[in-house]
Scaffold this motif. Structure first.
Motif, short mmCIF file in Angstrom:
data_model
loop_
_atom_site.label_atom_id
_atom_site.label_comp_id
_atom_site.label_asym_id
_atom_site.label_seq_id
_atom_site.Cartn_x
_atom_site.Cartn_y
_atom_site.Cartn_z
N LEU A 51 0.86 -1.20 0.09
CA LEU A 51 -0.13 -0.07 0.08
C LEU A 51 0.84 1.29 -0.03
N ARG A 52 1.98 1.17 0.76
CA ARG A 52 2.99 2.41 0.81
C ARG A 52 3.61 2.60 -0.57
N ALA A 53 4.02 1.21 -1.18
CA ALA A 53 4.65 1.34 -2.51
C ALA A 53 3.78 1.96 -3.39
N ALA A 54 2.58 1.70 -3.35
CA ALA A 54 1.45 2.26 -4.35
C ALA A 54 1.10 3.99 -4.20
N GLY A 55 1.56 4.40 -2.96
CA GLY A 55 1.28 5.71 -2.53
C GLY A 55 -0.11 5.77 -2.01
N PHE A 56 -0.69 4.99 -1.39
CA PHE A 56 -1.96 5.28 -0.75
C PHE A 56 -1.97 5.72 0.45
N TYR A 57 -0.60 5.82 1.09
CA TYR A 57 -0.46 6.54 2.49
C TYR A 57 -0.12 8.04 2.30
N ARG A 58 -0.05 8.37 1.06
CA ARG A 58 0.67 9.75 0.84
C ARG A 58 -0.36 10.38 0.07
N LEU A 59 -1.76 9.97 -0.33
CA LEU A 59 -2.82 10.36 -1.33
C LEU A 59 -2.89 11.99 -1.15
N ASN A 92 -9.20 1.84 6.74
CA ASN A 92 -7.88 2.46 7.00
C ASN A 92 -7.28 3.49 6.24
N ILE A 93 -7.13 2.94 5.05
CA ILE A 93 -6.76 4.30 4.17
C ILE A 93 -7.56 5.43 4.22
N ALA A 94 -8.84 5.34 4.09
CA ALA A 94 -9.55 6.50 4.20
C ALA A 94 -9.48 7.08 5.63
N ASN A 95 -9.35 6.58 6.63
CA ASN A 95 -9.20 7.17 7.87
C ASN A 95 -7.67 7.80 7.85
N ASN A 96 -6.58 7.08 7.56
CA ASN A 96 -5.35 7.78 7.53
C ASN A 96 -5.31 8.97 6.86
N SER A 97 -6.21 9.10 5.84
CA SER A 97 -6.05 10.42 5.00
C SER A 97 -6.59 11.53 5.70
N ILE A 98 -7.74 11.21 6.24
CA ILE A 98 -8.38 12.26 7.26
C ILE A 98 -7.51 12.62 8.36
N THR A 121 4.02 8.61 6.04
CA THR A 121 3.86 8.46 7.69
C THR A 121 2.30 8.33 7.96
N VAL A 122 2.11 7.21 8.56
CA VAL A 122 0.70 6.61 9.15
C VAL A 122 0.15 7.34 10.23
N ILE A 123 -1.04 7.84 10.01
CA ILE A 123 -1.75 8.48 11.39
C ILE A 123 -2.86 7.59 11.64
N ALA A 124 -3.02 7.41 12.86
CA ALA A 124 -4.19 6.49 13.50
C ALA A 124 -5.06 7.45 14.53
N GLY A 125 -6.00 7.04 15.12
CA GLY A 125 -6.59 7.75 16.13
C GLY A 125 -7.93 8.39 15.48
N THR A 126 -8.51 9.29 16.44
CA THR A 126 -9.80 9.83 16.01
C THR A 126 -9.67 11.58 16.08
N ALA A 127 -10.33 12.14 15.20
CA ALA A 127 -10.28 13.51 15.16
C ALA A 127 -11.59 14.19 15.98
N VAL A 128 -12.36 13.28 16.43
CA VAL A 128 -13.68 13.84 17.02
C VAL A 128 -13.43 14.40 18.60
N GLN A 129 -14.31 15.11 19.31
CA GLN A 129 -13.84 15.69 20.52
C GLN A 129 -14.14 14.67 21.62
N GLY A 130 -13.23 14.72 22.56
CA GLY A 130 -13.28 14.12 23.90
C GLY A 130 -12.08 12.98 24.13
N GLY A 131 -12.08 12.47 25.30
CA GLY A 131 -11.17 11.40 25.33
C GLY A 131 -10.22 11.73 26.28
#
Length: 406
Positions: A51-59, A92-98, A121-131
């Protein structure tokens, strides 16, 4: 072609884009991994490398940082095709990109640190409030918290989480007294996954475990304040139409693309099954049934009606911004509703083909069962929830839509 003109135009044929072709070509490899993905609740390392080689983690990362700066239609089609292969991969690719778009709102110093090792660089987690909660200290904050839905946490380098700052034990508030939240980006090594917190029917491979940090120092450069609703565009300082678009062109459509991709796989699964199966007690094959023929035709039409509406509204926002104009609240509401409607259409189409798979549909190993499970998990996410319909309706009626859309 003039570079500036090209940068403001959407692709005429999205499926001809090299990134989209790469996603389509990867689908067989995704199927080879799907059992391992389900069992291990993560994406295998060698698949992540592909996935990384195809560019999907830096879309969606700017070209200035080494990214591909994909337009939203190309991004969504890539996500859709990956989800068609395995729903968890598309998710996972969708969430990483957001998550990456959100981190582009950090200070220049923060962005430089997060992407020091590359645009993929891969990002995980959540962008919504709280926690989480934080206490101010020199240079930043000491943060503790627990967050849900850390999709992609096993392959990530950074984790994105929201927190409130406590002053003398009380949360900081806005001048009007409403809650105020910050986002922070934490090294994955500082986060602890909560075992058994992702015990689910579908999308098991996303590894969306809860995660915690305990009294972790978070420097100021890796924090940013929420600007109003949780996913307002805070990355518009980067040049290009891609980054000037309102968040509604990205958030909502990204999960919608996952669900439409899964449904396409479900329709194809019934088509294949219908050509192979003779139902018990019958002499003809399943494909000879008029009801199955009707279901396949209806499902395809239902699915594509929603997909086309979603693409049309995103294109309208793009063309408005590319022309140097401001999008209207009604346009943004319609784009959000188009994403929800595409998801609802996909759900309707999937339920239709699932029903006509007969007893094969509920066998755990069947492709129809896999698609149905994954789709109905995606369909529960708040970004494409039915509550967006009355929010949009209030916009059209000239009423205050509330804090989630403005």
């Amino acid at each position: 072609m003039d570079t500036m003109a090209e940068a403001t135009r959407l692709p005429v044929d999205v499926d001809a884009h090299p990134l989209v072709r790469a996603a389509a070509a990867l689908r067989p490899a995704l199927r080879d991994h799907h059992e391992e993905i389900e069992q291990e609740q993560r994406l295998p390392r060698n698949l992540v490398d592909q996935l990384r080689a195809a560019g999907f983690y830096r879309l969606v990362i700017p070209r200035a940082l080494g990214g591909l700066q994909a337009d939203p239609l190309t991004f969504l089609r890539v996500v859709e095709l990956l989800a068609e292969g395995v729903g968890s991969v598309g998710w996972n690719i969708a969430n990483n990109s957001i998550g990456q778009l959100v981190t582009l709102g950090l200070s220049d110093e923060g962005v430089k640190e997060v992407y020091a090792d590359g645009a993929d660089t891969v990002i995980a987690g959540t962008a919504v409030q709280g926690g989480g909660q934080a206490v101010p200290v020199d240079g930043g904050y000491r943060v503790s918290g627990r967050w849900s839905f850390g999709s992609g946490c096993q392959e990530s380098v950074w984790m994105l989480g929201s927190f409130q700052i406590l002053d003398a034990g009380q949360p900081r508030r806005r001048p009007d007294g409403t809650s105020l939240h910050w986002r922070g980006v934490f090294p994955r090594a500082q986060a602890q996954l909560v075992e058994d917190s992702w015990d689910v029917a579908g999308l098991r491979g996303t590894g969306s475990f809860d995660w915690t940090v305990e009294d972790v120092f978070l420097p100021e450069r890796r924090t940013m304040i929420h600007a109003g609703v949780p996913l307002d565009n805070q990355w518009e300082r980067w040049p290009g139409v891609t980054y000037a678009l309102p968040a509604q062109a990205w958030v909502g459509p990204h999960h919608s693309a996952v669900i439409t991709g899964i449904t396409r796989a479900g329709i194809d699964a019934l088509i294949q099954l219908a050509g192979d199966k003779t139902p018990r007690g019958r002499t003809g094959m399943l494909c000879e049934s008029p009801q199955v023929q009707d279901a396949v035709g209806r499902a395809d039409a239902i699915l594509n009606a929603g997909r086309i509406y979603r693409s049309a509204m995103i294109a309208e926002l793009w063309n408005t911004v590319a022309a140097g104009e401001q999008t209207t609240l009604e346009q943004r509401a319609r784009c959000r509703l188009a994403a929800v409607y595409a998801a609802d259409s996909a759900r309707e189409a999937m339920d239709l083909v699932y029903r006509h798979g007969g007893s094969t549909s509920f066998k755990r190993e069947s492709r129809l069962a896999e698609c149905w499970r994954d789709l109905h998990v995606v369909g529960q996410t708040v970004t494409i929830a039915p509550e967006w319909y009355p929010i949009g309706g209030r916009v059209y009626l000239g009423m205050d839509p509330g804090p989630r859309l403005r």
